[in-house]
Design a protein around this motif. Structure first.
Motif, mmCIF file in Angstrom:
data_model
loop_
_atom_site.group_PDB
_atom_site.id
_atom_site.type_symbol
_atom_site.label_atom_id
_atom_site.label_comp_id
_atom_site.label_asym_id
_atom_site.label_seq_id
_atom_site.Cartn_x
_atom_site.Cartn_y
_atom_site.Cartn_z
ATOM 1 N N LYS A 1 1.846 17.602 -12.348
ATOM 2 C CA LYS A 1 1.802 19.029 -12.238
ATOM 3 C C LYS A 1 3.107 19.731 -12.812
ATOM 4 C CE LYS A 1 1.286 21.682 -8.040
ATOM 5 N NZ LYS A 1 1.278 21.808 -6.563
ATOM 6 N N ARG A 2 3.931 19.047 -12.759
ATOM 7 C CA ARG A 2 5.256 20.047 -13.401
ATOM 8 C C ARG A 2 4.997 19.885 -14.947
ATOM 9 N NH1 ARG A 2 10.589 17.827 -10.359
ATOM 10 N NH2 ARG A 2 10.131 18.887 -8.255
ATOM 11 N N ARG A 3 4.517 19.217 -15.500
ATOM 12 C CA ARG A 3 4.160 19.271 -16.791
ATOM 13 C C ARG A 3 3.283 20.137 -17.269
ATOM 14 N NH1 ARG A 3 4.531 12.774 -19.402
ATOM 15 N NH2 ARG A 3 6.713 12.769 -18.676
ATOM 16 N N ARG A 4 2.090 20.487 -16.436
ATOM 17 C CA ARG A 4 1.330 21.479 -16.592
ATOM 18 C C ARG A 4 1.735 22.708 -16.479
ATOM 19 N NH1 ARG A 4 -3.443 18.488 -13.351
ATOM 20 N NH2 ARG A 4 -3.646 16.708 -14.646
ATOM 21 N N ALA A 5 2.726 22.900 -15.670
ATOM 22 C CA ALA A 5 3.238 24.124 -15.170
ATOM 23 C C ALA A 5 4.204 24.705 -16.413
ATOM 24 C CB ALA A 5 4.147 24.089 -13.823
ATOM 25 N N TRP B 1 1.549 12.062 -9.587
ATOM 26 C CA TRP B 1 0.856 13.520 -9.520
ATOM 27 C C TRP B 1 1.609 14.634 -9.504
ATOM 28 C CZ3 TRP B 1 0.950 16.870 -4.956
ATOM 29 C CH2 TRP B 1 -0.043 17.880 -5.218
ATOM 30 N N LEU B 2 3.032 14.478 -8.948
ATOM 31 C CA LEU B 2 4.051 15.435 -8.868
ATOM 32 C C LEU B 2 4.267 15.923 -10.440
ATOM 33 C CD1 LEU B 2 5.753 15.038 -5.738
ATOM 34 C CD2 LEU B 2 4.332 16.886 -6.092
ATOM 35 N N VAL B 3 4.678 14.510 -10.918
ATOM 36 C CA VAL B 3 5.055 14.576 -12.277
ATOM 37 C C VAL B 3 4.176 15.502 -13.377
ATOM 38 C CG1 VAL B 3 5.946 13.403 -14.571
ATOM 39 C CG2 VAL B 3 7.039 12.987 -12.389
ATOM 40 N N ALA C 1 0.927 -1.194 -0.078
ATOM 41 C CA ALA C 1 -0.018 0.149 -0.086
ATOM 42 C C ALA C 1 0.972 1.053 0.007
ATOM 43 C CB ALA C 1 -1.132 -0.091 1.122
ATOM 44 N N ALA C 2 1.820 1.231 0.744
ATOM 45 C CA ALA C 2 2.680 2.295 0.654
ATOM 46 C C ALA C 2 3.450 2.599 -0.618
ATOM 47 C CB ALA C 2 4.146 2.045 1.746
ATOM 48 N N ALA C 3 3.848 1.588 -1.192
ATOM 49 C CA ALA C 3 4.327 1.746 -2.529
ATOM 50 C C ALA C 3 3.192 2.156 -3.651
ATOM 51 C CB ALA C 3 5.107 0.211 -3.205
ATOM 52 N N ALA C 4 2.224 1.687 -3.601
ATOM 53 C CA ALA C 4 1.251 2.081 -4.182
ATOM 54 C C ALA C 4 0.971 3.858 -4.191
ATOM 55 C CB ALA C 4 0.061 1.496 -4.284
ATOM 56 N N ILE C 5 0.856 4.086 -3.007
ATOM 57 C CA ILE C 5 0.346 5.581 -2.285
ATOM 58 C C ILE C 5 1.821 6.211 -3.169
ATOM 59 C CG2 ILE C 5 0.505 7.191 -0.835
ATOM 60 C CD1 ILE C 5 -1.329 5.006 0.773
ATOM 61 N N SER C 6 2.978 5.942 -2.696
ATOM 62 C CA SER C 6 4.145 6.699 -3.193
ATOM 63 C C SER C 6 3.990 6.865 -4.848
ATOM 64 C CB SER C 6 5.549 5.791 -2.882
ATOM 65 O OG SER C 6 5.627 5.643 -1.401
ATOM 66 N N GLY C 7 3.758 5.721 -5.627
ATOM 67 C CA GLY C 7 3.506 5.916 -6.835
ATOM 68 C C GLY C 7 2.515 6.776 -7.370
ATOM 69 N N VAL C 8 1.610 7.189 -6.758
ATOM 70 C CA VAL C 8 0.365 7.898 -7.182
ATOM 71 C C VAL C 8 0.893 9.359 -6.809
ATOM 72 C CG1 VAL C 8 -1.897 8.786 -6.295
ATOM 73 C CG2 VAL C 8 -1.489 6.190 -6.774
ATOM 74 N N VAL C 9 1.798 9.678 -5.895
ATOM 75 C CA VAL C 9 2.259 10.723 -5.509
ATOM 76 C C VAL C 9 3.136 11.251 -6.511
ATOM 77 C CG1 VAL C 9 3.564 12.277 -3.862
ATOM 78 C CG2 VAL C 9 1.803 10.731 -3.076
ATOM 79 N N VAL C 10 4.116 10.323 -6.903
ATOM 80 C CA VAL C 10 5.142 10.754 -7.860
ATOM 81 C C VAL C 10 4.413 10.905 -9.102
ATOM 82 C CG1 VAL C 10 7.002 9.648 -9.086
ATOM 83 C CG2 VAL C 10 6.993 9.377 -6.570
#
Length: 125
Positions: free
Chosen positions: A121-125, A117-119, A106-115
């Motif tokens: 977000k950066r592409r949109r900016a 999301w961040l990537v 579960a921690a790995a899955a959550i980390s993957g989702v966060v990464v």
């Protein structure tokens, strides 16, 4: 033949009957006028109706759940039958790992989702 005691008894009997009838009429009228008791009766009737409907809904839900469960089993059986053996073996191994280690997975899955999301977000900016 008309004994005064008999006629007196008959008059007394009529009077008692009239009194009884009046008492019944008053009792019926007071029952109709007892708003609180009538309201309580309505509440009890409504509660009973609600319990019956809830029981009916529960039975319907159990029936639908049984049908859904049967359809899910059938779909799973179909998927297993159509899945190639190597993929099925790897999938079963992955499921076993998840069952043995649910928190790290579960921690790995959550980390993957966060990464992700961040990537994004950066592409949109």
């Amino acid at each position: 033949m008309n004994d005064p005691v008999e006629s007196h008894g008959s008059d007394e009997l009529d009077r008692v009957r009239r009194d009884r009838d009046r008492a019944r009429a008053v009792s019926e009228l007071s029952d109709k006028a007892d708003v609180r008791a009538r309201a309580e009766d309505k509440v009890h009737e409504a509660a009973q109706t609600a319990r019956e409907r809830a029981a009916d809904v529960g039975e319907q839900a159990r029936a639908v759940a049984g049908q859904v469960r049967a359809q899910a089993v059938q779909a799973a059986d179909t998927a297993v039958a159509k899945t190639p053996d190597p993929v099925l073996t790897r999938g079963l191994q992955a499921a076993a790992i998840v069952r043995r280690n649910p928190i790290p997975v579960a921690a790995a899955a959550i980390s993957g989702v966060v990464v992700f999301w961040l990537v994004s977000k950066r592409r949109r900016a």
